[in-house]
Design a protein around this motif. Structure first.
Motif, PDB file in Angstrom:
ATOM      1  N   PRO A 571      -6.546 -24.246  -7.801  1.00 16.60           N
ATOM      2  CA  PRO A 571      -7.440 -24.787  -6.777  1.00 16.60           C
ATOM      3  C   PRO A 571      -8.662 -23.886  -6.556  1.00 16.60           C
ATOM      4  O   PRO A 571      -8.557 -22.663  -6.547  1.00 16.60           O
ATOM      5  CB  PRO A 571      -6.560 -24.826  -5.524  1.00 16.60           C
ATOM      6  CG  PRO A 571      -5.539 -23.733  -5.757  1.00 16.60           C
ATOM      7  CD  PRO A 571      -5.308 -23.692  -7.236  1.00 16.60           C
ATOM      8  N   LEU A 572      -9.815 -24.512  -6.394  1.00 15.20           N
ATOM      9  CA  LEU A 572     -11.060 -23.815  -6.071  1.00 15.20           C
ATOM     10  C   LEU A 572     -11.837 -24.655  -5.074  1.00 15.20           C
ATOM     11  O   LEU A 572     -11.668 -25.876  -4.999  1.00 15.20           O
ATOM     12  CB  LEU A 572     -11.919 -23.602  -7.325  1.00 15.20           C
ATOM     13  CG  LEU A 572     -11.404 -22.649  -8.407  1.00 15.20           C
ATOM     14  CD1 LEU A 572     -12.276 -22.752  -9.648  1.00 15.20           C
ATOM     15  CD2 LEU A 572     -11.371 -21.225  -7.899  1.00 15.20           C
ATOM     16  N   PHE A 573     -12.710 -24.008  -4.309  1.00 17.04           N
ATOM     17  CA  PHE A 573     -13.613 -24.720  -3.413  1.00 17.04           C
ATOM     18  C   PHE A 573     -14.960 -24.848  -4.106  1.00 17.04           C
ATOM     19  O   PHE A 573     -15.559 -23.856  -4.509  1.00 17.04           O
ATOM     20  CB  PHE A 573     -13.784 -23.974  -2.091  1.00 17.04           C
ATOM     21  CG  PHE A 573     -12.575 -24.020  -1.217  1.00 17.04           C
ATOM     22  CD1 PHE A 573     -12.390 -25.064  -0.323  1.00 17.04           C
ATOM     23  CD2 PHE A 573     -11.613 -23.032  -1.287  1.00 17.04           C
ATOM     24  CE1 PHE A 573     -11.265 -25.110   0.485  1.00 17.04           C
ATOM     25  CE2 PHE A 573     -10.489 -23.067  -0.484  1.00 17.04           C
ATOM     26  CZ  PHE A 573     -10.318 -24.118   0.409  1.00 17.04           C
ATOM     27  N   LYS A 588     -15.690 -28.447  -0.912  1.00 17.64           N
ATOM     28  CA  LYS A 588     -14.513 -29.293  -1.026  1.00 17.64           C
ATOM     29  C   LYS A 588     -13.498 -28.622  -1.923  1.00 17.64           C
ATOM     30  O   LYS A 588     -13.848 -28.061  -2.959  1.00 17.64           O
ATOM     31  CB  LYS A 588     -14.908 -30.652  -1.600  1.00 17.64           C
ATOM     32  CG  LYS A 588     -13.773 -31.670  -1.629  1.00 17.64           C
ATOM     33  CD  LYS A 588     -14.263 -33.020  -2.112  1.00 17.64           C
ATOM     34  CE  LYS A 588     -13.145 -34.057  -2.089  1.00 17.64           C
ATOM     35  NZ  LYS A 588     -13.609 -35.374  -2.557  1.00 17.64           N
ATOM     36  N   LYS A 589     -12.229 -28.703  -1.559  1.00 20.03           N
ATOM     37  CA  LYS A 589     -11.161 -28.113  -2.347  1.00 20.03           C
ATOM     38  C   LYS A 589     -10.718 -29.102  -3.424  1.00 20.03           C
ATOM     39  O   LYS A 589     -10.370 -30.241  -3.136  1.00 20.03           O
ATOM     40  CB  LYS A 589      -9.964 -27.748  -1.463  1.00 20.03           C
ATOM     41  CG  LYS A 589      -8.848 -27.034  -2.204  1.00 20.03           C
ATOM     42  CD  LYS A 589      -7.717 -26.644  -1.271  1.00 20.03           C
ATOM     43  CE  LYS A 589      -6.608 -25.923  -2.012  1.00 20.03           C
ATOM     44  NZ  LYS A 589      -5.483 -25.542  -1.116  1.00 20.03           N
ATOM     45  N   HIS A 591      -8.761 -29.310  -7.629  1.00 17.09           N
ATOM     46  CA  HIS A 591      -7.947 -28.622  -8.639  1.00 17.09           C
ATOM     47  C   HIS A 591      -8.739 -28.591  -9.934  1.00 17.09           C
ATOM     48  O   HIS A 591      -9.068 -29.637 -10.504  1.00 17.09           O
ATOM     49  CB  HIS A 591      -6.612 -29.341  -8.842  1.00 17.09           C
ATOM     50  CG  HIS A 591      -5.684 -28.608  -9.758  1.00 17.09           C
ATOM     51  ND1 HIS A 591      -4.842 -27.621  -9.304  1.00 17.09           N
ATOM     52  CD2 HIS A 591      -5.472 -28.696 -11.095  1.00 17.09           C
ATOM     53  CE1 HIS A 591      -4.146 -27.145 -10.310  1.00 17.09           C
ATOM     54  NE2 HIS A 591      -4.513 -27.782 -11.418  1.00 17.09           N
ATOM     55  N   GLN A 652     -15.757 -21.153  -4.998  1.00 22.46           N
ATOM     56  CA  GLN A 652     -15.177 -20.097  -4.173  1.00 22.46           C
ATOM     57  C   GLN A 652     -13.696 -19.928  -4.495  1.00 22.46           C
ATOM     58  O   GLN A 652     -12.943 -20.906  -4.574  1.00 22.46           O
ATOM     59  CB  GLN A 652     -15.340 -20.422  -2.689  1.00 22.46           C
ATOM     60  CG  GLN A 652     -14.839 -19.306  -1.779  1.00 22.46           C
ATOM     61  CD  GLN A 652     -15.095 -19.592  -0.313  1.00 22.46           C
ATOM     62  OE1 GLN A 652     -15.653 -20.627   0.026  1.00 22.46           O
ATOM     63  NE2 GLN A 652     -14.701 -18.679   0.542  1.00 22.46           N
ATOM     64  N   CYS A 653     -13.288 -18.660  -4.688  1.00 21.36           N
ATOM     65  CA  CYS A 653     -11.896 -18.321  -4.972  1.00 21.36           C
ATOM     66  C   CYS A 653     -11.265 -17.693  -3.733  1.00 21.36           C
ATOM     67  O   CYS A 653     -11.955 -17.272  -2.808  1.00 21.36           O
ATOM     68  CB  CYS A 653     -11.816 -17.351  -6.151  1.00 21.36           C
ATOM     69  SG  CYS A 653     -12.676 -17.929  -7.629  1.00 21.36           S
ATOM     70  N   LYS A 654      -9.938 -17.589  -3.744  1.00 23.21           N
ATOM     71  CA  LYS A 654      -9.251 -17.107  -2.550  1.00 23.21           C
ATOM     72  C   LYS A 654      -9.152 -15.592  -2.479  1.00 23.21           C
ATOM     73  O   LYS A 654      -8.899 -15.039  -1.410  1.00 23.21           O
ATOM     74  CB  LYS A 654      -7.849 -17.717  -2.465  1.00 23.21           C
ATOM     75  CG  LYS A 654      -6.971 -17.430  -3.673  1.00 23.21           C
ATOM     76  CD  LYS A 654      -5.641 -18.160  -3.570  1.00 23.21           C
ATOM     77  CE  LYS A 654      -4.795 -17.962  -4.823  1.00 23.21           C
ATOM     78  NZ  LYS A 654      -3.514 -18.698  -4.754  1.00 23.21           N
TER      79      LYS A 654
END
Length: 822
Positions: A571-573, A588-589, A591, A652-654
């Motif tokens: 998952p990424l934003f 938006k999130k 996959h 964006q990554c976590k």
């Protein structure tokens, strides 16, 4: 010809760290930075002053990097994480340790005046003027300066000092990539100061200005050169006294720098052809090179050599044949069935690497759900009566404390459930197992059954398979799921114990429930019914696993090759740039999935994927400044759309690890694309200018250089055939050196007799392997002409004589020529 540098990093443990929490403890983790660029974050070890990490990484870098630093941090849930201290190893320090830096290093205090980064573009020249001349200093621009303000940027200006005089540039607000284009002049005087100092500072309205770095020039050198221009690396101010060494604790590290010059593929073809021919012929052929490598490889580097050989043969489609040759060699010198594949031989190490490279996705499918369940339940599990702590368990029912017997019974029941689920998942996974893995196990099963026939050895072929599948693959992954990418963090103490007991149970099943394994730990007896049932399940699974014909193997390989497995997914934003508004409001999130063809996305992992970017259109994958989106974990993918127009996508990554893994994967799969960018903008174009350098032209050249060669080595990396061949060749040179003290003949001269048309390879069989044939000759045909300007003696290893003198025909017109007398 390409030069490549890599760092092998192992962060072992820390000790005597200072307490940062009110509980008298800390929650330490490590951040690894290369030239102040964060590339790795270890897991946090909670509530300890002596943490153990045991994490290993391989980082590929440009040869121009300067230093690698290890920051020990204390994680805080409510405030900013505290910095405990750091260890910094320069490139020169690592180069001075060819076998790697290994040991304990004291943590030093982190001084803001030493935490500098970036480069400054200057032009200095001596011009006519006073009798001694005038010094003209042009301050042009800077890049990648340290962000000192809370907004993730700085307000930089430059101060130029010479002979007591100081001049300053204007201040560029909110930028780590400022452009000044200002010029200053100083009168040169005989007997005056011999240095001119250029310092970068971050301007602050309320507090003191922050130091960003300095560059010092020798005036006499400028006199001789008349003019000097270029990008200069900013240096720290190291004049301050430091806190006593050891007061911040210590960090145990293993760091090794390796520089390789990799020549064009044609240069390695003679060696590759020779190795492939030897593998194809197997033990029936005249080749002795692989047995020679096996005998002369030390324990310390056996895993590395095994991995290099395996990857080379994977690239040639001969991994199964290579492993089969090693199986035969080990079976030939093994007389006791119970010792088969139990040592750390080349066969064992190669098979370990094979399973990790080829079978990791299969492992995740089988083990992933079971490991996740153990982590989520966090049950107290213990079978050893001497280690049971009833107080940790709580009540078994209403107001009734549990007894030791209750704990043991519930623990056995929990482990039986986990073991049963694992064995059931394994039994259902025959078709999911990669075809090349099945074919390799089939060969192993057949070879062992031929070597140890008879009813008394009925279980030996099964145990040979499980010695790799269970003891060297499944069990290590269960005990350390983070190291096999099954989890992002290490397990806590309670979960670790559950995993350890489950791994022991899997080992007992893999050992086919022998009396010796039962007697070793008698307290595992409650699991015996499940273990016995598991042995039957495992034997049935192995029977089906190795029952694969050549036609079925080809069909499976063809099916798998058409499916293009993802290189990276998760998952990424996604941020969408619309108008002049703030970009944080539009994300938006999704996959994402990266394959060797495209970067795609879907709403969920199971949804239909939509192609977003064709792989061939990617031009760069880089980080984005923190101030652009209020996050330090944003990357940008610069690509061309179908109309040939440049586009940028922000993702964006976590966390920093996820960010660097995605960057690494994108760079690896696009490294051969034409038109890769050499510079980029680390900011965003908002309104009418770039947020990083304030340029108003959207198509303006980037203000920072791209970092396309900075990647992390992972199990699913694309194969690099030339690099593997170079590493094997380098090892063979070490083998030749090792033979000399043992009375073996050295390399023949470049004029040694051999078949016409190319340099020969004479291979003698080591005495330990038995009497050789009179002489074994392999004809190595000439490689294409080597475009490398270096002719024999080659300097590929950094020594003008390649450590063996000009008599060794290394990399010349004919490619690789190696020679030993028999």
């Amino acid at each position: 010809m390409a030069k490549r540098s890599s760092l092998s990093i192992r962060i072992v443990e820390g000790k005597n760290l200072p307490a940062k929490d009110i509980t008298g403890s800390s929650d330490p983790y490590c951040i690894v930075k290369v030239d102040n660029e964060p590339i790795i974050r270890t897991a946090t070890v909670w509530k300890t002053l002596c943490p153990f990490w045991g994490e290993e990484y391989q980082v590929h870098l440009p040869p121009t990097f300067h230093a690698v630093a290890f920051y020990v941090m204390d994680e805080d849930a409510l405030s900013r994480d505290d910095v405990i201290g750091k260890v910094c190893l320069t490139r020169d320090t690592l180069a001075a340790h060819p076998k790697g830096f290994s040991g304990w290093a004291h943590l030093t205090e982190v001084d803001p005046d030493e935490e500098v980064q970036g480069e400054i573009h200057l032009r200095l020249e001596v011009v006519p003027g006073t009798p001694a001349g005038r010094l003209r200093c042009s301050v042009l621009e800077a890049r990648d300066l340290a962000p000192k303000d809370r907004n993730g940027a700085s307000d930089p200006f430059v101060r130029v000092r010479y002979n007591g005089r100081t001049q300053e540039t204007s201040i560029v607000k909110k930028s780590c990539y400022p452009r000044w284009n200002e010029t200053f002049e100083f009168d040169l005087e005989e007997g005056a100061a011999e240095a001119v100092c250029v310092e970068a500072w971050d301007w602050d309205l309320v507090s003191r200005n922050d130091f960003l770095g300095r560059v010092v020039f020798n005036v006499q050198r400028l006199w001789a050169a008349q003019q000097e221009e270029g990008w200069f690396r900013l240096q720290p101010d190291q004049s301050k006294s430091r806190r006593g060494e050891g007061s911040l604790g210590s960090l145990q590290l293993e760091v090794r720098l390796r520089d390789e010059t990799v020549l064009p593929s044609g240069c390695y073809q003679p060696l590759v052809r020779l190795l492939c021919r030897e593998v194809k012929l197997g033990t029936q052929g005249p080749g002795q090179l692989i047995p020679l490598i096996e005998e002369t490889t030390s324990t310390e580097c056996r895993q590395e050599v095994a991995t290099n050989l395996l990857k080379l043969f994977l690239g040639q489609g001969l991994a199964k044949d290579f492993l089969d040759l090693l199986f035969q060699l080990e079976l030939g010198r093994t007389s006791e069935a119970n010792t088969l594949f139990r040592s750390n031989s080349l066969a064992s190490k190669s098979m370990e690497s094979f399973l990790k490279v080829v079978g990791m996705r299969y492992l995740h499918g089988v083990l992933g759900p079971i490991i996740d369940r153990v982590f989520e339940e966090k049950k107290y599990v213990e079978l050893d009566p001497s280690k049971v702590e009833v107080k940790d368990v709580g009540c078994s029912g209403l107001h009734r404390p549990q007894t030791e017997a209750d704990v043991l019974e519930h623990s056995a029941q929990t482990l039986r459930i986990h073991l049963g689920a694992l064995l059931s998942a394994l039994s259902r996974s025959v078709r999911a197992c990669p075809a090349v893995v099945r074919a390799t196990f089939r060969q192993l099963f057949r070879r062992v059954r031929e070597r140890f026939p008879g009813a008394q050895h009925e279980n030996v072929p099964f145990i040979a398979v499980t010695s790799f599948l269970c003891l060297r693959f499944l069990s290590p992954a269960i005990m350390a799921p983070k190291l096999f990418h099954l989890r992002e963090r290490h397990a806590d103490a309670r979960t670790s114990r559950t995993l350890l007991l489950l791994a022991k149970a899997v080992q007992n099943v893999g050992n086919m429930d022998t009396p010796a394994s039962r007697a070793k730990e008698a307290w595992m007896e409650p699991l015996q019914p499940t273990v016995r049932q598991g042995v039957a399940q495992l034997k049935d699974f192995i029977t089906k696993l190795v029952d694969i014909g050549e036609k079925e193997e080809l069909d499976l390989q063809r099916t798998l090759s058409l499916q293009a497995p993802p290189v990276k997914e998760g998952p990424l934003f996604i941020h969408r740039t619309k108008g002049k508004g703030h970009l944080m409001s539009s994300f938006k999130k999704l996959h994402f999935s990266l394959t060797t063809e495209a970067l795609s996305f879907a709403k969920t992992p199971s949804s239909k994927k939509s192609a977003l970017i064709k792989l061939a259109n990617i031009r760069a994958a880089e980080k984005v400044e923190e101030k652009s989106f209020g996050s330090s974990h944003v990357m940008q993918v610069i690509y061309e759309d179908d109309a040939g127009k440049a586009q940028t996508m922000y993702l964006q990554c976590k966390c920093v690890n996820e960010l660097n893994q995605w960057l690494s994967a994108l760079r690896k799969v696009s490294i051969s694309n034409p038109g890769l960018l050499g510079s980029y903008h680390p900011g965003v174009f908002r309104g009418d200018k770039w947020s990083c350098c304030h340029q108003k032209d959207k198509s303006d050249l980037g203000c920072d250089k791209t970092r396309s060669r900075v990647t992390l080595q992972e199990w699913n990396d694309p194969l690099d055939h030339d690099l593997e061949a170079q590493l094997i060749y380098r090892h063979l040179l070490g083998v030749e050196a090792a033979l000399r003290p043992r009375g073996r003949a050295g390399p023949a001269s470049a004029g040694a007799a051999g078949p016409p048309g190319g340099p020969p390879l004479w291979l003698g069989r080591p005495a330990a392997l038995g009497a050789p044939p009179p002489r074994a000759t392999a004809d190595v045909r000439p490689a294409p002409p080597n475009p490398c300007p270096r002719r024999a003696p080659c300097q590929v290893l950094g020594d003008p004589r390649c450590a063996f003198g000009s008599s060794l025909p290394l990399l010349g017109e004919q490619g690789l020529g190696l020679s030993w007398a028999g």
